[in-house]
Design an enzyme around this catalytic site. Structure first.
Site, PDB file in Angstrom:
ATOM      1  N   ASP A 476     -18.843  -2.596 -17.015  1.00  5.41           N
ATOM      2  CA  ASP A 476     -19.322  -1.633 -16.015  1.00  5.41           C
ATOM      3  C   ASP A 476     -20.676  -1.053 -16.420  1.00  5.41           C
ATOM      4  OD1 ASP A 476     -19.278  -0.036 -13.754  1.00  5.41           O
ATOM      5  OD2 ASP A 476     -17.305   0.819 -14.153  1.00  5.41           O
ATOM      6  N   ASP A 544     -16.910  -0.083  -4.933  1.00  5.55           N
ATOM      7  CA  ASP A 544     -15.803   0.848  -5.176  1.00  5.55           C
ATOM      8  C   ASP A 544     -15.095   1.178  -3.869  1.00  5.55           C
ATOM      9  OD1 ASP A 544     -16.109   0.950  -7.857  1.00  5.55           O
ATOM     10  OD2 ASP A 544     -17.034   2.930  -7.950  1.00  5.55           O
TER      11      ASP A 544
HETATM   12  C1  GLA Z   1     -16.875   2.648 -11.774  1.00  4.51           C
HETATM   13  C2  GLA Z   1     -16.223   1.370 -11.313  1.00  4.51           C
HETATM   14  C3  GLA Z   1     -14.771   1.630 -10.987  1.00  4.51           C
HETATM   15  C4  GLA Z   1     -14.069   2.181 -12.197  1.00  4.51           C
HETATM   16  C5  GLA Z   1     -14.776   3.431 -12.676  1.00  4.51           C
HETATM   17  C6  GLA Z   1     -14.199   3.920 -13.991  1.00  4.51           C
HETATM   18  O1  GLA Z   1     -16.981   3.551 -10.739  1.00  4.51           O
HETATM   19  O2  GLA Z   1     -16.908   0.837 -10.221  1.00  4.51           O
HETATM   20  O3  GLA Z   1     -14.152   0.451 -10.551  1.00  4.51           O
HETATM   21  O4  GLA Z   1     -14.024   1.213 -13.202  1.00  4.51           O
HETATM   22  O5  GLA Z   1     -16.161   3.199 -12.872  1.00  4.51           O
HETATM   23  O6  GLA Z   1     -14.856   5.039 -14.462  1.00  4.51           O
END
Ligand code: GLA
Length: 782
Positions: A476, A544
């Protein structure tokens, strides 16, 4: 490929790219588009230059009629009369900007080599043909090599350049584009894919008229603001007809795509590293390589262009060992738990997942340091034993014992102010020492241009991945860059680019040790959905936003430039955590099934009917996984009904397909639906079956009393109880037909519910509803 002394004619399966060496040594583009055979007389295509034009600048007294401003040029420069956007702007040691690159020599070969320090496309068995052209600026003693790589079957040509400083003087680069393409402007429009967090890939079309159009990113990532993939299309071009050009960049940092229409209605297109806050020193004897640009042309509309891009990405971008490798169905812990979990809770969720057929358990954020919310611990990559008493090794073993693989979330590029790492190394964060830094999600970004930071990350992550049986990593990156300053760089204009180079170096070092771990890229969803990341990580978390009615748009628009085997797609909870919208679990699945399926919700909190639905979904997905993940994906055009989205995923040999039909809003007394397929084999007799879906009886409200012997109060206890044990099954729909009928005419499924009665021939849809049809070639005679 090379015709005579002065002509270069490149061919892919369906396109030709032709240019020549002008009398003054510049390169003139003669054609890029429909395929044409090699000609006897290319001069028919030359720009005619027999007089000196108006107030134009003549290239030189030797060539008074060469006005670079009105010629389609392969690559140009500053200071010699081309007044359009220059692909290159250098500052020479004497402070001047003018460059004058002319033809020196050319070479052609089979196959291609990796670009030093950058991800690049790969060629299997020398399938790609390479043309290198050296241009020289004699006065400045600089060489510019233009690389062309021809990928015949996917109709793709990639380009990049190398600048070599052959002089004994320092120079610096303000701007250097990976490619420039000049073509006549036949009323083209530019399509861009723009957005923000949770609203990535919104499609916008701008008609190109005189002027300069820019698509770019400035936050250090390829960004959710403007994806580097852009399309140029003709006036009448639609999904299935008309000419269009697609362009992408194999790069994950600040990019720019420029389209300029000049006074002579010539269209100049460029892509490359964004010159924004960019200045790069090239010392004597050094080379600078640009990222690789990807170009494709199709005369078969946007679906034709997508087909080219998909094939190229599947064959030549994603790592070879993941090509055609079916991806596991995963459960991700994030939305079920956020930061609140321990191993007991995780194991009980994992057991539930295993019992439904899920294959990979992914532990998302919150497992390390003191990470109980998003204000701390990034950088402290050691396990939180309060949450995971047996550590990662213990947890992964328990998950493996349930028959599932184990995956882990990491955000290596970040550092929390509240972390041990920051206490030890505050200067590792990208911040300006004398300014109060800006933050994003309470965190700073590590300075990946520093070798100590790179070393720390490579060692830490390698030992983490060694510490447990980890088969998947979600990598990420949750914030954009700001306050650009590095304590180790003399030229701060290099930081954005050196950050990206550092990132690639780190990933390469880790993957060299762990080539079989499946990496999924992520950047707050789709903030770094690009070909650079895809060269290392065969899949990327698309957004997301898992609301199916939003996801349908995001995935649909991603599909213009990227194949579905690159987008992570999950079934999440309802009401949806991003929009609070309710959408049935079946539609959530139907949309996610046209990506890499995962679940991201608390399975323990579901009633038994929802679990049964999920079990059946997973069985269906496994049966059609190969087609759904790797089949040719087309958007089936429905010009009569903008309320619907239809996709078809089709095996290359056309033996099997899956069709998804999604309706956004229920229309009262709806018109008949006519569902067309696309590209099925005309002569094959297919069996078409609707996947059975479950409908919660609560959706019928008081209407249910018209068919029940006793009164069931809407929202009452009895309705609630029945809804837990009984659900309505969608209509039976199964029939046989030839491909030509399905492609050309389409089929009319059972009629939609219209408020005028219900029987077994009624198809209940409603808002945000959908169906999936499996289509199998059969040998049964009519
Ligand atoms: C980001 C990612 C999510 C999740 C969060 C965790 O927003 O896109 O899928 O993994 O971080 O903090």
């Amino acid at each position: 490929m090379i015709k005579g002394d002065r002509i270069f004619h490149l061919n892919t399966k369906d396109s030709s790219y032709i240019f020549r060496i002008l009398e003054n040594g510049y390169l003139e583009n003669l054609h890029y588009g429909n395929k044409i055979r090699e000609c006897d007389d290319y001069s028919l295509l030359y720009k005619k230059c027999s007089v000196t034009e108006g107030n134009s600048i003549s290239y030189s007294s030797e060539f008074p009629n060469i006005n670079l401003d009105n010629i389609c040029l392969e690559y140009s420069g500053v200071g010699k009369g081309d007044l359009r956007e220059s692909p290159i702007e250098l500052i020479l040691e004497d402070g001047t900007f003018t460059t004058d690159f002319i033809f020196l020599e050319s070479r052609s070969s089979k196959g291609k080599v990796k670009i030093p320090g950058l991800p690049s496309s790969h060629s299997i068995d020398d399938e790609c043909e390479t043309l290198e052209i050296d241009l020289i600026d004699y006065e400045a003693n600089l060489k510019l090599t233009l690389y062309y790589h021809v990928f015949y079957d996917s109709n793709v040509i990639t380009r990049y350049v190398k600048l070599s400083n052959l002089s004994d003087k320092k120079i610096s680069i303000n701007k250097i584009m990976s490619m420039q393409l000049d073509i006549p402007n036949y009323n083209y429009s530019m399509i861009t894919f723009d957005g923000t967090w949770a609203r990535e890939m919104q499609m916008h079309t701008k008609k190109l008229e005189s002027g300069v159009y820019i698509n770019d990113s400035k936050g250090g990532t390829s960004s959710n603001r403007h994806n580097p993939f852009v399309i140029f299309k003709g006036e009448d071009t639609g999904e299935n007809h008309g000419l269009c050009y697609g362009m992408n960049l194999i790069y994950s940092g600040n990019h720019i795509e420029i389209a300029e229409v000049n006074y002579a209605n010539k269209l100049r297109i460029q892509t490359g590293i964004n010159p924004y806050c960019f200045n790069f020193n090239v010392d004597p004897g050094e080379d600078f390589y640009t990222p690789e640009a990807v170009l494709s042309f199709s005369k078969d509309g946007l679906n034709g262009l997508s087909k080219n891009m998909h094939k190229f990405i599947k064959d030549n971008i994603i790592p070879n060992n993941f090509k055609d490798k079916e991806r596991p169905i995963l459960i991700n812990s994030w939305e079920a738990n956020y930061f609140d979990f321990d191993d007991k809770k995780l194991i009980s969720q994992a057991k539930e997942a295993a019992s439904l057929g899920i294959e990979l358990f992914v532990l998302d954020d919150g497992w390390f340091g003191e990470r109980n919310n998003d204000t701390s611990s990034l950088g402290d990559w050691y396990v939180n034993n309060k949450k995971l008493s047996k550590g990662l090794a213990g947890l992964s073993t328990e998950i493996n014992n349930l028959g599932m693989e184990f995956g882990l979330w990491l955000e290596p590029e970040m550092i929390s102010e509240n972390s041990n790492l920051y206490k030890k190394h505050p200067n590792w964060a990208i911040n300006i020492p004398y300014r109060k830094p800006s933050v994003g999600r309470n965190q700073f970004v590590l300075d990946l241009s520093r070798s100590d930071v790179k070393k720390y990350l490579i060692e830490t992550i390698n030992s983490l991945l060694e510490s447990a049986n980890i088969s998947y990593v979600k990598w990420d990156m949750n914030r954009n860059l700001s306050d650009m300053y590095s304590g180790v760089l003399n030229n701060q204009g290099e930081l954005y680019h050196r950050y990206v180079l550092g990132l690639y170096e780190i990933i390469e070092a880790i993957q060299e040790k762990f080539p079989n771990i499946l990496f999924e890229g992520c950047s707050a969803g789709g903030n770094r959905f690009d070909l650079g990341i895809l060269c290392y990580m065969p899949q990327i978390w698309a957004s997301d936003n898992t609301d199916a009615s939003e996801r349908v748009k995001i995935q649909n628009n991603l599909s213009y430039g990227y194949p579905q085997c690159t987008f992570g797609a999950h079934v999440s909870d309802c009401p949806n955590h991003q929009t609070l919208r309710n959408i049935s679990i079946e539609t959530r699945f139907n949309v996610a099934a046209f990506g890499l399926l995962g679940y991201e919700l608390n399975l323990k909190s579901l009633d038994s009917l929802s679990k049964k639905a999920i079990k059946e979904q997973i069985e269906f997905y496994k049966k059609y996984r190969k087609t759904l993940q790797f089949g040719e994906l087309y958007r089936v055009e429905n010009i009569y009904n903008s309320n619907v989205t239809t996709w078809i995923a089709l095996e290359e040999d056309k033996s099997k397909a899956v069709l998804m039909y999604y309706q956004d809003k229920q229309i009262p007394h709806p018109n008949d639906d006519i569902l067309k397929t696309f590209k099925l084999s005309e002569d094959t007799y297919y069996k078409v079956s609707a996947r059975k879906q479950k409908i919660n009886i609560k959706s019928f409200g008081n209407l249910i009393n018209h068919v029940t012997p006793i009164e069931i109060k809407n929202d009452g206890v009895i309705q609630h109880f029945i809804s837990k044990v009984y659900s309505h099954e969608t209509e039976d729909e199964e029939f046989f037909a030839y491909g030509d009928l399905l492609n050309e005419v389409g089929f009319m499924p059972k009629e939609q519910f219209s408020g005028c009665g219900f029987n077994e021939n009624i198809r209940i849809m409603g808002d945000y509803s959908s169906r999936i049809y499996s289509i199998s070639g059969t040998f049964i005679e009519k």
